[in-house]
Design a protein around this motif. Structure first.
Motif, short mmCIF file in Angstrom:
data_model
loop_
_atom_site.label_atom_id
_atom_site.label_comp_id
_atom_site.label_asym_id
_atom_site.label_seq_id
_atom_site.Cartn_x
_atom_site.Cartn_y
_atom_site.Cartn_z
N GLU A 1 0.83 -1.20 0.00
CA GLU A 1 0.00 0.00 0.00
C GLU A 1 0.87 1.26 0.00
O GLU A 1 0.62 2.20 -0.74
CB GLU A 1 -0.88 -0.01 1.25
N ARG A 2 1.92 1.24 0.81
CA ARG A 2 2.86 2.35 0.84
C ARG A 2 3.53 2.53 -0.51
O ARG A 2 3.69 3.63 -1.02
CB ARG A 2 4.00 2.06 1.87
N PHE A 3 3.92 1.41 -1.08
CA PHE A 3 4.63 1.40 -2.35
C PHE A 3 3.74 1.98 -3.45
O PHE A 3 4.16 2.84 -4.23
CB PHE A 3 5.03 -0.04 -2.67
N GLU A 4 2.49 1.53 -3.49
CA GLU A 4 1.56 2.04 -4.51
C GLU A 4 1.34 3.53 -4.31
O GLU A 4 1.15 4.26 -5.28
CB GLU A 4 0.21 1.30 -4.42
N GLY A 5 1.39 3.99 -3.06
CA GLY A 5 1.18 5.40 -2.74
C GLY A 5 2.23 6.33 -3.33
O GLY A 5 1.93 7.49 -3.63
N VAL A 6 3.45 5.86 -3.51
CA VAL A 6 4.51 6.73 -4.03
C VAL A 6 4.89 6.37 -5.46
O VAL A 6 5.68 7.07 -6.10
CB VAL A 6 5.81 6.66 -3.17
N ARG A 7 4.36 5.31 -5.94
CA ARG A 7 4.77 4.78 -7.23
C ARG A 7 4.50 5.79 -8.33
O ARG A 7 5.25 6.09 -9.20
CB ARG A 7 3.98 3.51 -7.50
#
Ligand code: ZN
Length: 312
Positions: free
Chosen positions: A306-312
């Motif tokens: 979720e964090r990763f998708e948030g900054v991707r």
């Protein structure tokens, strides 16, 4: 929570048990153990100090008379190790003082130190100190030893060979003193290194120099700063320093199937190309623990994703 060692009346024996606990999974040579540990020079197998009704430690030698087995590791850092009792003429004799002292440890829930001989260089004999363990049972052929978990102040419950539910978040971080937190972090790192065979989960880099493991670090999937569980290896991954930095910066992450996702960031992709990082994109992490029960937990991976998708 109280420390089970508080039940040990003799100060010197308690000090010795604390020493064995502090050296959780460190390798020490016989000379050093002879200096610091009661009975080590004179006694093999099970050591029961005179005047004590409990055993203090057990050690397994590489060419023991009885076959012992590899310990089985659990996600909370505890382990199960089956240790042969002492015997006469090749048969276990439970009337021996040493074996009776082990059963007394079982009845009183007093832990014993556990050591295993390891292959060492240059003819020196070394032992891996596995830490402290509770004698759970005697099954007719072996003592069942249950190692202390990372959060050692909790006695492992009897017969907990079944996996415990995974708790992604810590509930009571504040109750730990700084010393305890350091000790717990060290134990977490040790168990994760062991489970991942001392190599980066992604690129499989890992070094040993004169007995020390170098270049790899235990990473938390849900960061400790976000109250991620710091004592369960299912919230951990072993990474080389490069991949740890990139993991913390969300440049890559494993998905729930442990396949590698790489951020869309153009700068990163350009720089990563020269360093082969993109070679792993879409592939499953190649280096994982031997048992699926110790793999990263789905809840932890989802948090990260979720964090990763948030900054991707
Ligand atoms: Zn790596």
């Amino acid at each position: 929570m109280s420390d089970p060692l508080d039940a040990v009346q003799d100060d010197e024996l308690r000090r010795q048990l604390l020493l064995l606990r502090a050296n959780y999974f460190t390798v020490l040579d016989s000379d050093r153990l002879g200096e610091i540990l009661k009975g080590f020079r004179s006694q093999k197998g099970i050591y029961k100090p005179s005047g004590s009704s409990h055993a203090l430690w057990v050690r397994q030698t590489l060419r023991g008379t009885y076959p012992d087995q590899e310990p089985e590791y659990h996600a909370d850092g505890s382990w199960i190790f089956r240790y042969s009792p002492e015997g006469r003429q090749g048969r276990p004799d439970m009337s021996l003082d040493t074996n009776r002292a082990m059963l007394q440890c079982r009845d009183d829930r007093i832990p014993v130190g556990v050591m295993r001989q390891v292959l060492s260089k240059g003819g020196r004999t070394s032992y891996e100190v596995m830490g402290l363990a509770y004698v759970e049972d005697y099954d007719g052929t072996h003592f069942l030893l249950h190692g202390e978990r990372i959060e050692w102040e909790t006695i492992p419950a009897l017969g907990t060979a079944t996996p415990e539910p995974f708790h992604p978040f810590e509930e009571e971080l504040v109750r730990l003193t700084p010393e305890l937190r350091i000790q717990r972090d060290q134990r977490f790192g040790t168990v994760v290194r062991k489970a991942y065979h001392e190599r980066c989960s992604l690129c499989e880099v890992g070094y040993r120099v004169r007995g020390r493991v170098l270049g790899v670090e235990a990473a938390h999937i849900i960061p400790v700063g976000d109250r991620g569980n710091a004592a369960d290896i299912r919230n951990g991954l072993l990474l080389c320093r490069n991949h740890h930095v990139l993991f913390d910066e969300l440049a890559w992450t494993p998905d729930e199937d442990l396949r590698v996702l790489v951020a869309d960031d153009d700068d990163f992709r350009r720089s990563a190309q020269a360093n082969c990082v993109l070679d792993w994109e879409g592939k499953r992490l190649p280096n994982l623990p031997g048992r699926a029960a110790l793999y990263p937990a789905a809840e932890a991976l989802r948090f990260r994703l979720e964090r990763f998708e948030g900054v991707r």
